[in-house]
Design a protein around this motif. Sequence first.
Motif, PDB file in Angstrom:
ATOM      1  N   GLY A   1       0.864  -1.180   0.000  1.00 37.55           N
ATOM      2  CA  GLY A   1       0.000   0.000   0.000  1.00 37.55           C
ATOM      3  C   GLY A   1       0.896   1.224   0.000  1.00 37.55           C
ATOM      4  N   ILE A   2       0.309   2.389  -0.091  1.00 36.33           N
ATOM      5  CA  ILE A   2       1.133   3.608  -0.065  1.00 36.33           C
ATOM      6  C   ILE A   2       0.324   4.718   0.595  1.00 36.33           C
ATOM      7  N   GLY A   3       1.010   5.747   1.051  1.00 31.04           N
ATOM      8  CA  GLY A   3       0.327   6.866   1.726  1.00 31.04           C
ATOM      9  C   GLY A   3      -0.392   6.345   2.950  1.00 31.04           C
ATOM     10  N   GLY A   4      -1.663   6.674   3.062  1.00 31.64           N
ATOM     11  CA  GLY A   4      -2.428   6.257   4.236  1.00 31.64           C
ATOM     12  C   GLY A   4      -2.583   4.752   4.342  1.00 31.64           C
ATOM     13  N   SER A   5      -2.389   4.040   3.244  1.00 25.59           N
ATOM     14  CA  SER A   5      -2.513   2.585   3.281  1.00 25.59           C
ATOM     15  C   SER A   5      -1.178   1.929   3.618  1.00 25.59           C
ATOM     16  N   ASP A   6      -0.206   2.754   3.983  1.00 25.07           N
ATOM     17  CA  ASP A   6       1.120   2.239   4.346  1.00 25.07           C
ATOM     18  C   ASP A   6       1.648   2.907   5.618  1.00 25.07           C
TER      19      ASP A   6
ATOM     20  N   ALA B   1      -3.511  -3.185   0.400  1.00 22.83           N
ATOM     21  CA  ALA B   1      -4.344  -2.169   1.047  1.00 22.83           C
ATOM     22  C   ALA B   1      -4.416  -0.939   0.149  1.00 22.83           C
ATOM     23  N   SER B   2      -5.596  -0.626  -0.291  1.00 18.45           N
ATOM     24  CA  SER B   2      -5.760   0.571  -1.126  1.00 18.45           C
ATOM     25  C   SER B   2      -7.220   0.982  -1.074  1.00 18.45           C
ATOM     26  N   LYS B   3      -7.449   2.178  -0.582  1.00 22.55           N
ATOM     27  CA  LYS B   3      -8.823   2.651  -0.494  1.00 22.55           C
ATOM     28  C   LYS B   3      -9.477   2.606  -1.875  1.00 22.55           C
ATOM     29  N   SER B   4      -8.766   3.127  -2.863  1.00 20.52           N
ATOM     30  CA  SER B   4      -9.335   3.218  -4.217  1.00 20.52           C
ATOM     31  C   SER B   4      -9.131   1.938  -5.026  1.00 20.52           C
ATOM     32  N   PHE B   5      -8.122   1.193  -4.671  1.00 24.53           N
ATOM     33  CA  PHE B   5      -7.639   0.055  -5.449  1.00 24.53           C
ATOM     34  C   PHE B   5      -7.328   0.470  -6.895  1.00 24.53           C
ATOM     35  N   GLY B   6      -6.868   1.722  -7.012  1.00 17.17           N
ATOM     36  CA  GLY B   6      -6.507   2.188  -8.336  1.00 17.17           C
ATOM     37  C   GLY B   6      -5.141   2.863  -8.305  1.00 17.17           C
ATOM     38  N   THR B   7      -4.425   2.723  -7.209  1.00 18.06           N
ATOM     39  CA  THR B   7      -3.162   3.449  -7.059  1.00 18.06           C
ATOM     40  C   THR B   7      -2.032   2.716  -7.771  1.00 18.06           C
ATOM     41  N   LEU B   8      -1.375   3.440  -8.672  1.00 20.59           N
ATOM     42  CA  LEU B   8      -0.361   2.846  -9.556  1.00 20.59           C
ATOM     43  C   LEU B   8       0.684   2.037  -8.793  1.00 20.59           C
TER      44      LEU B   8
ATOM     45  N   GLN C   1       3.727  13.607   8.751  1.00 20.52           N
ATOM     46  CA  GLN C   1       3.904  14.432   7.545  1.00 20.52           C
ATOM     47  C   GLN C   1       2.706  14.279   6.632  1.00 20.52           C
ATOM     48  N   GLN C   2       2.259  13.024   6.426  1.00 18.15           N
ATOM     49  CA  GLN C   2       1.081  12.875   5.572  1.00 18.15           C
ATOM     50  C   GLN C   2      -0.155  13.429   6.278  1.00 18.15           C
ATOM     51  N   LEU C   3      -0.302  13.041   7.555  1.00 19.54           N
ATOM     52  CA  LEU C   3      -1.510  13.460   8.277  1.00 19.54           C
ATOM     53  C   LEU C   3      -1.668  14.979   8.229  1.00 19.54           C
TER      54      LEU C   3
ATOM     55  N   MET D   1       0.469  17.446   6.519  1.00 18.39           N
ATOM     56  CA  MET D   1       0.761  18.211   5.297  1.00 18.39           C
ATOM     57  C   MET D   1      -0.213  17.893   4.166  1.00 18.39           C
ATOM     58  N   GLU D   2      -0.705  16.660   4.093  1.00 20.49           N
ATOM     59  CA  GLU D   2      -1.699  16.360   3.060  1.00 20.49           C
ATOM     60  C   GLU D   2      -3.049  16.964   3.461  1.00 20.49           C
ATOM     61  N   SER D   3      -3.255  17.120   4.767  1.00 22.08           N
ATOM     62  CA  SER D   3      -4.524  17.693   5.233  1.00 22.08           C
ATOM     63  C   SER D   3      -4.520  19.218   5.103  1.00 22.08           C
TER      64      SER D   3
ATOM     65  N   GLY E   1      -3.939  18.169  -4.515  1.00 23.97           N
ATOM     66  CA  GLY E   1      -2.558  18.522  -4.871  1.00 23.97           C
ATOM     67  C   GLY E   1      -1.701  17.346  -5.278  1.00 23.97           C
ATOM     68  N   VAL E   2      -2.166  16.128  -5.054  1.00 21.47           N
ATOM     69  CA  VAL E   2      -1.341  14.991  -5.457  1.00 21.47           C
ATOM     70  C   VAL E   2      -1.660  14.543  -6.886  1.00 21.47           C
ATOM     71  N   GLU E   3      -2.695  15.145  -7.486  1.00 21.00           N
ATOM     72  CA  GLU E   3      -3.195  14.622  -8.757  1.00 21.00           C
ATOM     73  C   GLU E   3      -2.332  14.943  -9.967  1.00 21.00           C
TER      74      GLU E   3
ATOM     75  N   GLY F   1       0.831  15.551 -10.588  1.00 21.88           N
ATOM     76  CA  GLY F   1       2.032  14.738 -10.785  1.00 21.88           C
ATOM     77  C   GLY F   1       1.689  13.347 -11.293  1.00 21.88           C
ATOM     78  N   LYS F   2       0.592  12.790 -10.754  1.00 24.73           N
ATOM     79  CA  LYS F   2       0.187  11.435 -11.173  1.00 24.73           C
ATOM     80  C   LYS F   2      -0.157  11.428 -12.661  1.00 24.73           C
ATOM     81  N   VAL F   3      -0.900  12.457 -13.093  1.00 23.56           N
ATOM     82  CA  VAL F   3      -1.338  12.526 -14.492  1.00 23.56           C
ATOM     83  C   VAL F   3      -0.124  12.674 -15.410  1.00 23.56           C
TER      84      VAL F   3
HETATM   85  O1  F6P Z   1      -1.806  10.144  -3.573  1.00 21.05           O
HETATM   86  C1  F6P Z   1      -2.318  10.439  -2.327  1.00 21.05           C
HETATM   87  C2  F6P Z   1      -3.243   9.389  -1.827  1.00 21.05           C
HETATM   88  O2  F6P Z   1      -4.479   9.519  -2.433  1.00 21.05           O
HETATM   89  C3  F6P Z   1      -3.360   9.435  -0.317  1.00 21.05           C
HETATM   90  O3  F6P Z   1      -4.263  10.366   0.111  1.00 21.05           O
HETATM   91  C4  F6P Z   1      -3.701   8.035  -0.008  1.00 21.05           C
HETATM   92  O4  F6P Z   1      -3.499   7.725   1.341  1.00 21.05           O
HETATM   93  C5  F6P Z   1      -2.761   7.305  -0.932  1.00 21.05           C
HETATM   94  O5  F6P Z   1      -2.749   8.084  -2.110  1.00 21.05           O
HETATM   95  C6  F6P Z   1      -3.124   5.888  -1.257  1.00 21.05           C
HETATM   96  O6  F6P Z   1      -4.404   5.779  -1.800  1.00 21.05           O
HETATM   97  P1  F6P Z   1      -5.130   4.395  -1.882  1.00 21.05           P
HETATM   98  O7  F6P Z   1      -5.318   3.897  -0.473  1.00 21.05           O
HETATM   99  O8  F6P Z   1      -6.420   4.652  -2.580  1.00 21.05           O
HETATM  100  O9  F6P Z   1      -4.262   3.453  -2.635  1.00 21.05           O
END
Ligand code: F6P
Length: 569
Positions: free
Chosen positions: A180-185, A233-240, A378-380, A382-384, A529-531, A533-535
């Motif tokens: 996972g990454i970000g909040g899922s890590d 672990a991924s809230k969206s299950f779409g994270t690269l 930092q995530q909690l 600065m991302e907020s 703000g994270v979008e 860069g991803k695109v």
């Molecule tokens: O890119 C930022 C972010 O959307 C975070 O807010 C989130 O915690 C992380 O990516 C991971 O997202 P996901 O859990 O959907 O994979």
Amino acid sequence: MTSRAFARLVAFRAPPAIGTRLRAVSDNAVGDITAGQAWRALSAHAERIGDRHLREFFAADPGRGRRLAAEAAGLYLDYSKNRVDDATLAALMALARERDVEGRRDAMLAGEPINVTEGRPVLHTALRAPRDASVTVDGENVVPGVHAVLAAAGAYAEAVRDGSRRGHTGRPLRNIVNIGIGGSDLGPAMAADALLPLAPDGLRVRFVSNVDGSDLVESLRGLDPAETLFIVASKSFGTLETLTNARSARDWLLQGLGAGEEAVRDHFVAVSTNAERVAEFGIDTENMFGFWDWVGGRYSLDSAVGLALMIAIGPAGFAEMLSGFRAMDEHFASAPLEANLPVLLGLLGAWYANFLGAESHAVLPYDRYLARFPAYLQQLDMESNGKSVTLDGKPVSWATGPVVWGEPGTNGQHAFYQLIHQGTHLVPCDVIAFREPVHDLGVHHELLLANALAQPEALAFGRTAEEVAAEGVDPALVPHRTFAGNTPSNVILGERMGPAALGALIALYEHKVFVQGAIWGINSFDQWGVELGKVLADTIAEELRTGAVGAHDSSTAELIARVRDRADG
Ligand code: F6P
């Protein structure tokens, strides 16, 4: 507060009649908060006392060290070493009232859609609500669902721990790899490290986040696929990053086992809000633990996102952590502003950011088990609160969230503390320590605590040129050995590091971030703000793959050409 009181507090209130998301945004008109009475009073007040030295504050009030303190959920907060007097504190409380921090808090707890840009409630507090509480979203009490997922995740964790849940070849699952990454890590990784002493010997828990293949390779080094469980672990299950790592992990598993796709169900589970994508990936949704879109990723550690942690420390340890969260939630919800720890921390942070020009905030845990806590924060934070428009989309003309950074003491003392003591930046600090050691190795803990107490003293009071000269120091060296002091710090003192203390500490910072977002009139719960860069990365990835490079600025174009040269070898 009893669970009944909690339930009353968060009892359903009909959400405002908001037809559309845009309407919701315009309902949140913030205006120029610097024009408010409290803000103007604080500006004038800062002119008067902004430079006054902490030495003067303490000299004027011998009881200050005891008076400017508050306690909740097992955490004692000494905020006396802040550049504030009673008038400052009163003015900050007036700001909190002017900005309706209490009203916004109650709206959050009641499940109103305060995340206006995404049209969602913000209900991480429901994740640790007692079983008999009621928190209503769209007419439905979400608490039973929360407890159902906790119970399912708990049963699964127990089955992995006791070996009744096994891998494809019948071997026990001794290696847990969270992908996972970000909040899922960051949350589960930080907490699994923080609570390492509770993990049974022989269980290895690792975390893979970076799309850099080295992260996966190093995390899998030495692991036997037959004994390895992957939690995707991924809230969206779409994270690269997560999907790329999960695919490579699946290849590693199937290759290592010499098995077909049917082995995946015994070695992969998912934690997500998106069942469709989980199924698409090939994970049986029977093996999925859900959560809800009203939980932000960076606020999700205490949901099923904490599954790896739950396996490591057991469901009972996890429940103890939730009790710590809950104790702080109840305090935040009910304590008067003047004695409310998250409110105090939030307001003091705003004082430095908005009126005394601080641009960063250091978090310095004197506890090895909190080594990852600054990264998590930092995530909690600065991302907020890294935002520059208000809830209604107007540019802010005031500072918002600071740069958050830190490392455990005493290590940091031998690295970057020099700058905090004698550099040119004002860096307010939080020092976190515990009275009792996790491991009693004689003198160690006393020395650790001595340092945790000495640093705030040194930061606050410094050492004057006269004091240095009086020690017989060569006059040429006096300016170099003088400490200006007047660097503010909070000291957060707990009893002993453990699940409940960790839960309380996390909730303390979650709510501090909330308070600051309310003060600044921003949405702490989106992360647009994270979008971008991803695109752009998607485009460049395609260009690197195909060689069909589109238009870029000259710098990016040159860098792409250099990377491609190397790729073409
Ligand atoms: O890119 C930022 C972010 O959307 C975070 O807010 C989130 O915690 C992380 O990516 C991971 O997202 P996901 O859990 O959907 O994979």
